[in-house]
Design a protein around this motif. Structure first.
Motif, PDB file in Angstrom:
ATOM      1  N   GLU A  98      26.104  16.864-100.282  1.00 51.99           N
ATOM      2  CA  GLU A  98      26.224  16.780 -98.766  1.00 51.99           C
ATOM      3  C   GLU A  98      27.037  17.661 -97.841  1.00 51.99           C
ATOM      4  N   ASP A  99      28.227  17.623 -98.413  1.00 47.44           N
ATOM      5  CA  ASP A  99      29.230  18.672 -97.740  1.00 47.44           C
ATOM      6  C   ASP A  99      28.965  20.201 -98.001  1.00 47.44           C
ATOM      7  N   ILE A 100      28.386  20.560 -98.958  1.00 44.63           N
ATOM      8  CA  ILE A 100      27.883  21.802 -99.087  1.00 44.63           C
ATOM      9  C   ILE A 100      26.873  22.077 -98.151  1.00 44.63           C
ATOM     10  N   GLN A 101      25.675  21.094 -98.257  1.00 42.15           N
ATOM     11  CA  GLN A 101      24.530  21.319 -97.208  1.00 42.15           C
ATOM     12  C   GLN A 101      24.962  21.561 -95.869  1.00 42.15           C
ATOM     13  N   ILE A 102      25.923  20.795 -95.270  1.00 44.64           N
ATOM     14  CA  ILE A 102      26.539  20.925 -94.120  1.00 44.64           C
ATOM     15  C   ILE A 102      27.412  22.305 -93.828  1.00 44.64           C
ATOM     16  N   TRP A 103      27.919  22.711 -94.791  1.00 42.97           N
ATOM     17  CA  TRP A 103      28.832  23.964 -94.808  1.00 42.97           C
ATOM     18  C   TRP A 103      27.651  25.034 -94.817  1.00 42.97           C
ATOM     19  N   LYS A 104      26.870  25.050 -95.279  1.00 42.92           N
ATOM     20  CA  LYS A 104      26.180  26.259 -95.699  1.00 42.92           C
ATOM     21  C   LYS A 104      25.243  26.563 -94.612  1.00 42.92           C
ATOM     22  N   ARG A 105      24.964  25.771 -93.458  1.00 41.73           N
ATOM     23  CA  ARG A 105      24.467  26.125 -92.164  1.00 41.73           C
ATOM     24  C   ARG A 105      25.155  27.267 -91.494  1.00 41.73           C
ATOM     25  N   LYS A 106      26.490  27.481 -91.650  1.00 37.08           N
ATOM     26  CA  LYS A 106      27.174  28.335 -90.805  1.00 37.08           C
ATOM     27  C   LYS A 106      27.271  29.687 -91.829  1.00 37.08           C
ATOM     28  N   HIS A 107      27.230  29.577 -93.058  1.00 36.00           N
ATOM     29  CA  HIS A 107      27.342  30.502 -93.920  1.00 36.00           C
ATOM     30  C   HIS A 107      26.108  31.208 -94.568  1.00 36.00           C
ATOM     31  N   VAL A 108      24.947  30.664 -94.507  1.00 38.34           N
ATOM     32  CA  VAL A 108      23.689  31.273 -95.243  1.00 38.34           C
ATOM     33  C   VAL A 108      22.914  31.404 -93.949  1.00 38.34           C
ATOM     34  N   ARG A 109      22.744  32.644 -93.432  1.00 42.98           N
ATOM     35  CA  ARG A 109      21.905  32.997 -92.303  1.00 42.98           C
ATOM     36  C   ARG A 109      20.671  33.810 -92.606  1.00 42.98           C
ATOM     37  N   GLY A 110      19.610  33.446 -91.629  1.00 41.37           N
ATOM     38  CA  GLY A 110      18.422  34.438 -92.011  1.00 41.37           C
ATOM     39  C   GLY A 110      18.769  35.758 -90.994  1.00 41.37           C
ATOM     40  N   TYR A 111      17.626  36.517 -91.075  1.00 41.49           N
ATOM     41  CA  TYR A 111      17.857  37.800 -90.359  1.00 41.49           C
ATOM     42  C   TYR A 111      18.438  37.625 -88.892  1.00 41.49           C
ATOM     43  N   SER A 112      17.569  36.620 -88.152  1.00 40.57           N
ATOM     44  CA  SER A 112      17.849  36.296 -86.764  1.00 40.57           C
ATOM     45  C   SER A 112      19.413  36.001 -86.384  1.00 40.57           C
ATOM     46  N   GLY A 113      20.028  35.541 -87.447  1.00 42.31           N
ATOM     47  CA  GLY A 113      21.476  35.127 -87.216  1.00 42.31           C
ATOM     48  C   GLY A 113      22.562  36.084 -87.512  1.00 42.31           C
ATOM     49  N   PHE A 132      26.262  19.530-114.548  1.00 44.14           N
ATOM     50  CA  PHE A 132      25.743  19.214-113.179  1.00 44.14           C
ATOM     51  C   PHE A 132      24.882  20.085-112.633  1.00 44.14           C
ATOM     52  N   PRO A 133      23.567  20.279-113.209  1.00 43.34           N
ATOM     53  CA  PRO A 133      22.766  21.272-113.032  1.00 43.34           C
ATOM     54  C   PRO A 133      22.247  21.522-111.838  1.00 43.34           C
ATOM     55  N   GLU A 134      21.947  20.588-110.886  1.00 41.28           N
ATOM     56  CA  GLU A 134      21.506  20.343-109.579  1.00 41.28           C
ATOM     57  C   GLU A 134      22.544  20.986-108.736  1.00 41.28           C
ATOM     58  N   LEU A 135      23.688  20.452-108.828  1.00 39.87           N
ATOM     59  CA  LEU A 135      24.679  20.835-107.764  1.00 39.87           C
ATOM     60  C   LEU A 135      24.961  22.420-108.060  1.00 39.87           C
ATOM     61  N   ASN A 136      25.052  22.724-109.411  1.00 40.98           N
ATOM     62  CA  ASN A 136      25.443  23.999-109.773  1.00 40.98           C
ATOM     63  C   ASN A 136      24.538  25.023-109.085  1.00 40.98           C
ATOM     64  N   GLN A 137      23.019  24.623-109.017  1.00 36.94           N
ATOM     65  CA  GLN A 137      22.048  25.485-108.572  1.00 36.94           C
ATOM     66  C   GLN A 137      22.489  25.806-106.948  1.00 36.94           C
ATOM     67  N   LEU A 138      22.834  24.697-106.431  1.00 37.81           N
ATOM     68  CA  LEU A 138      23.205  24.903-104.980  1.00 37.81           C
ATOM     69  C   LEU A 138      24.469  25.759-104.854  1.00 37.81           C
ATOM     70  N   ILE A 139      25.517  25.525-105.771  1.00 35.11           N
ATOM     71  CA  ILE A 139      26.556  26.572-105.637  1.00 35.11           C
ATOM     72  C   ILE A 139      26.481  27.902-105.855  1.00 35.11           C
ATOM     73  N   GLN A 140      25.733  28.126-106.903  1.00 28.97           N
ATOM     74  CA  GLN A 140      25.441  29.545-107.182  1.00 28.97           C
ATOM     75  C   GLN A 140      24.490  30.296-106.188  1.00 28.97           C
ATOM     76  N   LYS A 141      23.830  29.367-105.470  1.00 26.32           N
ATOM     77  CA  LYS A 141      23.084  29.910-104.229  1.00 26.32           C
ATOM     78  C   LYS A 141      24.016  30.375-103.148  1.00 26.32           C
ATOM     79  N   MET A 142      25.096  29.420-103.097  1.00 22.56           N
ATOM     80  CA  MET A 142      26.009  29.885-102.063  1.00 22.56           C
ATOM     81  C   MET A 142      27.006  31.124-102.299  1.00 22.56           C
ATOM     82  N   VAL A 143      27.206  31.214-103.859  1.00 24.88           N
ATOM     83  CA  VAL A 143      27.745  32.399-104.284  1.00 24.88           C
ATOM     84  C   VAL A 143      27.009  33.732-103.841  1.00 24.88           C
ATOM     85  N   ARG A 144      25.875  33.798-103.919  1.00 22.04           N
ATOM     86  CA  ARG A 144      25.010  34.815-103.834  1.00 22.04           C
ATOM     87  C   ARG A 144      24.904  34.896-102.277  1.00 22.04           C
TER      88      ARG A 144
END
Length: 794
Positions: free
Chosen positions: A42-57, A462-474
């Motif tokens: 949940e914390d990473i999902q909240i955090w990613k709103r600021k850090h993973v942007r689309g083109y418009s951002g 923790f495969p599901e959490l790791n998938q989210l983490i690796q997406k953030m790393v990318r």
């Protein structure tokens, strides 16, 4: 040994160990039942709103300018400012320092106000620095920049003391230890202690109190930080034998348990000199800390220090070949050493008890340690060091009971965000920025293939959490940190500085050898006995153990900077040393300074007589003019201009010596003394810089800058001479000390005192260094020459 003292220290360790065991059990349970995963997701999902942007951002500016490599320090700062990211970058960086180093919460208005002020000051400083600096290291990584800060804070004496200490430490770090990382860690600890004191002082302290406390903090920071290179790093290295390590560890343990440093005792082997130096330096540091501890904090300091050392020692003796360490044996020492290292930084300044700080620091420590161990995993594995990561890599297939340290790390992150900092939004932001940044840096360093393989092993649980983490790393951006930028920059700066210093000494030595080979006069056949005596007298003076700084400076500037042929300027080198040696002969005469030794041997008038000395001086001056007239590979008008300039500088030197003689028994003002020593000493340095510039037909602006540098260098050189006349060693100097006092001469020490003279020397060091900025070329030799001038022992 004080039995009660030892008992309290041991009890302190036992209590800390019990607390660490409870913390570990809590983390173990969270890993085992995966209870941390939902909250962290949940914390990473909240955090990613600021850090993973689309083109418009993405802003218009950031699209228009490519991000530079962070190793290009100034361009990276400029890019951050250009794209509007600098304030956020500094805010998360400073906030992290307040979390990690100062143990603060980020929900305090007072803390937020201080963070914002620090960010504003840093922003202003960095932008000014990028506009004025020509690619050199940041001001706070050079001596002049640090000394300028010291002047603002009124801590010049402490910083001058620190410069000397750091130089001594650097010279005693043995091969087999990383000198750059040892120095970096020591400097980091000093800065950490200074930050704690600045935070304690706040805004209410008077200038005098602030100066006193910061002076003390610098010395305390060094005294505590010295343990990193000379206890932790030394014991981790292969410098000492196993027997020496055991003997040395017993010595440290005894000091912490008794509150007194034991005698060194018998020590044999090739490390004797090193150990004697370290024992002396650590004893001095130990006593300084003890003297500056308040009675109610001294026990706490020793308890925390013993926890840190003993936990480190437990970890240090572990062997990667031992297959049956328990999870508790692997993690509890890590919790203890990681938390106590920062607790000491506060207790060393006798800060009042702060339960909140201690609580947060205790839980925060392992977060940093696990992150550092992850980053250093490959090197630790090569070194055979036992960390949770290396041990898991070695035995996880045979030992299903072993905790996955990467998973425990995420449990620590979740615990910090939710339990320690009560889900504070800014804490979540800063900690997750840091986590993702660490993984990005590891991926960049290891390469994608190795990174993915590492993640496949450590993140399998923790495969599901790791998938989210690796997406953030990318995909996540804006997670870089200023302290990481500084760390990389400082390590590179220290390495580069060491290379430049080695080049300086190599160049100095080779140039000195060349010049020495060219100075001696050859006696032609058939000359008269009197001329032969004159040549012998001249050679006697030239053969002394002279430093040859002046002709060396000319050779380096002429050959290295202006591209002149070495052969072509040999006559100029001879002329400069002939003129300088002549000035020394006159200076030593009974009618002037009446010196008995010079350059490690009897003065010329002592060997012969005053008349011979005077004539020899005149002979050398005439030969110097003849050498200048022999610069036949250059334009005649250029050589004539050089001879005119040289004669003017010789006149100035005579005037300087006359002023010096006239001042005997008089109390000169600082302004008068500056004038005397410039004419006596500075003009010669000016000539050494300006004459090769004249031959190379350098611009007038460059010549002006060189003159300014030489002015301040010459005064700094003379002040160092005055200090050595009081503090130096006759055997090292090659001439007697106390000469100025005996001759009733005014000098910088007699006017300003030893401390005042040192401050004045460093002021001219700064002014000389700043003058280099106006020279349109980077000349490392001049920078290191200034370091040589203020640090020399002869």
């Amino acid at each position: 040994m004080n039995v009660n003292f030892t008992k309290h220290v041991n009890e302190g360790y036992q209590l800390a160990e019990e607390r660490a065991a409870r913390y570990f059990t809590s983390l173990y349970n969270q890993v085992r039942n995966k209870s941390y995963v939902p909250a962290l997701t949940e914390d990473i999902q909240i955090w990613k709103r600021k850090h993973v942007r689309g083109y418009s951002g993405v802003s218009f500016f950031s699209r228009g300018k490519k991000k530079p490599d962070t190793r290009d320090y100034y361009r990276y700062i400029q890019w951050l400012n250009y794209t509007g990211k600098l304030d956020d970058y500094l805010d998360r960086s400073v906030s992290y320092i307040y979390l990690r180093d100062l143990g603060k919460t980020l929900d305090s208005p007072v803390t937020q106000n201080r963070i914002q002020r620090t960010v504003a000051d840093l922003n202003k400083h960095l932008l000014k620095s990028t506009n004025t600096n020509k690619g050199e290291s940041p001001e706070f990584m050079n001596l002049a920049g640090v000394y300028r800060w010291a002047q603002k804070e009124g801590t010049e004496a402490a910083v001058i003391w620190l410069f000397k200490k750091l130089r001594s430490v650097a010279s005693h770090i043995p091969e087999g230890m990383s000198a750059e990382h040892a120095q970096r860690k020591l400097i980091k600890i000093i800065l950490g202690v200074v930050l704690h004191v600045m935070d304690e002082l706040g805004d209410a302290a008077s200038p005098g109190e602030r100066s006193r406390r910061l002076d003390e903090a610098i010395r305390l920071g060094y005294s505590y930080g010295l343990t990193y290179p000379f206890i932790d790093d030394l014991l981790d290295s292969q410098i000492l034998t196993l027997q020496e390590k055991a003997q040395y560890s017993d010595l440290i343990r005894s000091a912490l348990l008794s509150g007194a440093v034991p005698e060194l005792g018998v020590w044999t082997g090739e490390n004797v000199k090193l150990i004697h130096y370290i024992h002396s330096e650590l004893t001095e540091a130990f006593e300084y800390i003890k003297q500056h501890q308040s009675p109610d904090t001294q026990q706490t300091f020793f308890e925390q220090s013993y926890v840190f050392f003993h936990a480190q020692d437990i970890d240090r003796v572990k062997a990667l070949t031992q297959p049956d360490y328990t999870n508790e044996e692997l993690y509890i020492p890590v919790i203890l050493k990681s938390s106590s290292s920062r607790l000491i930084a506060r207790s060393v300044i006798s800060a009042p008890e702060d339960a909140g700080f201690e609580e947060r620091t205790f839980f925060f420590g392992i977060y940093n340690q696990l992150a550092d161990d992850f980053a250093d995993m490959e090197q630790d594995l090569k070194d055979g060091a036992v960390t949770p990561y290396t041990y898991y890599l070695q035995y996880h297939e045979q030992r299903p009971d072993l905790i996955n340290p990467f998973e425990l790390y995420w449990a620590v992150v979740a615990n910090l965000i939710r339990s320690v900092y009560d889900s504070n939004a800014k804490v979540r932001e800063v900690i997750l920025d840091r986590v993702i940044n660490g993984l990005k840096r590891f991926k960049e360093r290891a390469g994608a293939e190795k990174y993915n393989k590492t993640m496949g092993m450590f993140a399998a649980g923790f495969p599901e959490l790791n998938q989210l983490i690796q997406k953030m790393v990318r995909k996540a951006d804006d997670v870089d940190f200023f302290d990481k930028l500084l760390r990389d920059r400082m390590v590179e700066h220290l390495k580069n500085d060491a290379r430049e210093q080695e080049d300086f000494h190599t160049t100095f030595k080779s140039a000195r050898t060349l010049i020495n080979s060219e100075l001696k006069f050859v006696k032609p056949q058939g000359i008269t006995a009197m001329k032969e005596q004159l040549i012998d007298a001249a050679n006697y003076s030239l053969e002394g153990d002279g430093k040859r700084v002046r002709p060396i400076l000319t050779w380096v500037m002429g050959v290295y900077e202006y591209g002149l042929e070495s052969e072509a300027i040999i006559p100029l080198l001879r002329s400069l040393e002939y003129m300088h040696t002549a000035s020394l002969i006159f200076d030593d005469l009974p009618s002037q300074d009446n010196a008995s030794t010079r350059r490690g041997r009897e003065t010329l008038h002592q060997v012969h007589n005053s008349a011979t000395a005077e004539l020899t001086g005149l002979y050398l001056i005439q030969r110097a003019i003849g050498e200048q007239a022999s610069l036949t590979r250059f334009k005649a008008e250029t050589v004539l201009a050089l001879i005119r300039y040289s004669s003017q500088k010789a006149e100035d030197m005579c005037m300087g010596q006359a002023m010096d003689l006239d001042s005997k028994g008089k109390n000169l003002t600082l302004e008068q003394l500056n004038m005397v020593c410039f004419y006596k000493t500075g003009v010669a340095f000016e000539a050494c810089l300006v004459m090769p510039a004249m031959l190379a037909e350098a611009s007038e602006a460059e010549v002006i800058a060189l003159r300014k540098f030489a002015y301040h260098m010459g005064i700094a050189f003379q002040i160092k001479d005055d200090l050595l006349d009081v503090e130096g060693d006759t055997d090292v100097l090659g001439k007697p000390v106390g000469k100025d006092v005996a001759n009733n001469n005014s000098n910088f020490v007699s006017i300003l005192g030893t401390e005042g003279a040192s401050k004045e020397m460093w002021e001219h060091y700064c002014l000389a260094t700043e003058a280099l900025q106006a020279i349109p070329r980077n000349i490392p030799f001049l920078k290191h020459l200034m370091n040589y001038v203020v640090n020399r022992e002869r």
